[in-house]
Motif scaffolding. Structure first.
Motif, mmCIF file in Angstrom:
data_model
loop_
_atom_site.group_PDB
_atom_site.id
_atom_site.type_symbol
_atom_site.label_atom_id
_atom_site.label_comp_id
_atom_site.label_asym_id
_atom_site.label_seq_id
_atom_site.Cartn_x
_atom_site.Cartn_y
_atom_site.Cartn_z
ATOM 1 N N ARG A 118 0.834 -1.203 -0.127
ATOM 2 C CA ARG A 118 -0.084 0.049 -0.021
ATOM 3 C C ARG A 118 1.034 1.091 -0.068
ATOM 4 N N PRO A 119 0.534 2.371 -0.586
ATOM 5 C CA PRO A 119 1.364 3.524 -0.672
ATOM 6 C C PRO A 119 1.383 4.432 0.594
ATOM 7 N N CYS A 120 2.598 4.666 0.937
ATOM 8 C CA CYS A 120 2.704 5.825 1.973
ATOM 9 C C CYS A 120 3.799 6.928 1.431
ATOM 10 N N PHE A 121 3.429 7.930 1.414
ATOM 11 C CA PHE A 121 4.220 9.175 0.993
ATOM 12 C C PHE A 121 4.995 9.521 2.313
ATOM 13 N N ARG A 122 6.382 9.717 1.850
ATOM 14 C CA ARG A 122 7.296 10.001 2.909
ATOM 15 C C ARG A 122 7.024 11.484 3.537
ATOM 16 N N SER A 123 6.695 12.669 2.567
ATOM 17 C CA SER A 123 6.151 13.759 3.116
ATOM 18 C C SER A 123 4.858 14.182 2.398
ATOM 19 N N PRO A 124 4.151 14.953 3.149
ATOM 20 C CA PRO A 124 2.784 15.710 2.432
ATOM 21 C C PRO A 124 3.234 16.661 1.417
ATOM 22 N N ILE A 125 4.443 17.048 1.296
ATOM 23 C CA ILE A 125 4.979 17.965 0.398
ATOM 24 C C ILE A 125 6.296 17.697 -0.075
ATOM 25 N N ALA A 126 6.350 17.915 -1.638
ATOM 26 C CA ALA A 126 7.491 17.266 -2.247
ATOM 27 C C ALA A 126 8.144 18.242 -3.531
ATOM 28 N N ASP A 127 9.363 18.274 -3.518
ATOM 29 C CA ASP A 127 10.045 18.732 -4.800
ATOM 30 C C ASP A 127 10.566 17.812 -5.674
ATOM 31 N N ASP A 128 10.089 17.447 -6.980
ATOM 32 C CA ASP A 128 10.739 16.613 -7.599
ATOM 33 C C ASP A 128 10.333 16.761 -9.032
ATOM 34 N N HIS A 129 11.318 17.398 -9.854
ATOM 35 C CA HIS A 129 11.032 17.830 -11.212
ATOM 36 C C HIS A 129 10.826 16.554 -12.217
ATOM 37 N N ILE A 130 11.209 15.243 -11.808
ATOM 38 C CA ILE A 130 10.771 14.065 -12.794
ATOM 39 C C ILE A 130 9.344 13.835 -12.357
ATOM 40 N N VAL A 131 9.030 13.648 -11.275
ATOM 41 C CA VAL A 131 7.516 13.488 -11.159
ATOM 42 C C VAL A 131 6.801 14.518 -11.731
ATOM 43 N N TRP A 132 7.196 15.739 -11.314
ATOM 44 C CA TRP A 132 6.281 17.051 -11.992
ATOM 45 C C TRP A 132 6.101 16.808 -13.553
ATOM 46 N N GLY A 133 7.233 16.474 -14.259
ATOM 47 C CA GLY A 133 7.311 16.472 -15.572
ATOM 48 C C GLY A 133 6.324 15.596 -16.131
ATOM 49 N N HIS A 134 6.253 14.108 -15.278
ATOM 50 C CA HIS A 134 5.437 13.079 -15.801
ATOM 51 C C HIS A 134 4.081 13.535 -15.577
ATOM 52 N N LEU A 135 3.456 14.150 -14.269
ATOM 53 C CA LEU A 135 2.126 14.461 -14.339
ATOM 54 C C LEU A 135 1.663 15.476 -15.142
ATOM 55 N N LEU A 136 2.578 16.655 -15.226
ATOM 56 C CA LEU A 136 2.308 17.561 -16.531
ATOM 57 C C LEU A 136 1.972 17.076 -17.726
ATOM 58 N N HIS A 137 2.771 16.216 -18.149
ATOM 59 C CA HIS A 137 2.461 15.343 -19.531
ATOM 60 C C HIS A 137 1.238 14.627 -19.263
ATOM 61 N N PHE A 138 0.829 14.080 -18.038
ATOM 62 C CA PHE A 138 -0.153 13.413 -18.239
ATOM 63 C C PHE A 138 -1.595 14.299 -18.120
#
Length: 277
Positions: free
Chosen positions: A111-131
């Motif tokens: 099951r997913p568990c995020f390490r922090s409620p706020i994140a900086d990650d340009h790779i994830v950002w790019g994937h989400l923006l493309h989606f």
């Protein structure tokens, strides 16, 4: 980048070929949302401005280029900081979809568990923006959108999360689980604190403290959230607004519309229209 949205006028996108995903694009310049929770995973991408993000009892600042990662059932709220022109994209991802991807990443029962409620990650950002861009382009290829969805969510879990064994919900106090089931079963009824206290065999004061500690909201606010979640589902299925107001226990359509907008940023009519009805 989309054209500038008028403040307070969200837009929604869904793809019938991708069950369990909804995208909302919003822009606000004043306080809008009360504390609330979702029955889905909520993944936010802040494009401009800055907001105050309440999560797990504390307040945080989140700004342009950052991600907000909110699991189902977590009480939170995000509102513009000062007079900031705050624009963001928010994905609502069904738990079943996220759990399936977590199991593909880490094995059965993960099951997913995020390490922090706020994140900086340009790779994830790019994937989400493309989606996002593919989801908004209804004339594009459905296969491309599905691939972009898997790439985005798997990158999210691998880079910003952990996949842990399934949580045992029985750890919640029995009184809270009993009350929650009663509220879900009687969603159209106005359930009093006294009714829930009698149901669980506790004093109203003791029950209220126990429920709020477990759920982050008092029972009445929690039931309102359940009603809004059900209303979203019914509107997505094409039900008429007046019928949805009745089925979710609101006193009248005006009351329903006011509460729906308070929790979602859109009127029931705007939300229903976004589904193509």
């Amino acid at each position: 980048m989309d054209k500038q949205l008028p403040a307070g006028m969200p837009r929604f996108w869904r793809d019938p070929a991708i069950a369990g995903v909804e995208l909302r694009l919003s822009s606000y310049d004043r306080r809008t949302f009360p504390k609330h929770s979702h029955d889905n995973y909520a993944i936010g991408l802040v494009e401009t401005g800055e907001s105050t993000f309440f999560f797990r009892g504390g307040s945080h600042r989140i700004g342009a280029g950052q991600l907000a990662l909110i699991p189902p059932g977590e009480v939170h709220c995000c509102n513009p900081a000062g007079d900031s022109n705050w624009r963001y994209r928010m994905w609502h991802i069904a738990p079943g979809l996220m759990h399936g991807i977590a199991e593909e990443v880490a094995g059965t029962g993960a099951r997913p568990c995020f390490r922090s409620p706020i994140a900086d990650d340009h790779i994830v950002w790019g994937h989400l923006l493309h989606f996002s861009s593919l989801l908004q382009n209804s004339s594009g290829n459905a296969g491309d959108r599905e691939e972009a969805m898997y790439a985005s969510l798997s990158a999210l879990l691998i880079r910003l999360g952990e996949c842990r064994p399934r949580t045992d919900t029985a750890r919640q106090p029995a009184a809270v689980r009993l009350a929650e089931e009663y509220l879900r079963t009687n969603i159209e009824e106005t359930v009093t604190l006294e009714t829930l206290a009698n149901l669980t065999g506790l004093s109203p004061w003791h029950f209220l403290r126990l429920f709020k500690a477990a759920k982050g909201l008092p029972p009445h606010a929690f039931q309102t959230q359940l009603r809004i979640n059900l209303a979203r589902q019914l509107l997505r299925e094409g039900d008429e607004i007046a019928d949805v107001a009745y089925r979710t226990g609101f006193s009248d359509q005006c009351h329903f519309s006011r509460k729906f907008r308070q929790f979602t940023g859109a009127t029931p009519g705007q939300y229903r229209a976004a589904q193509g009805f």
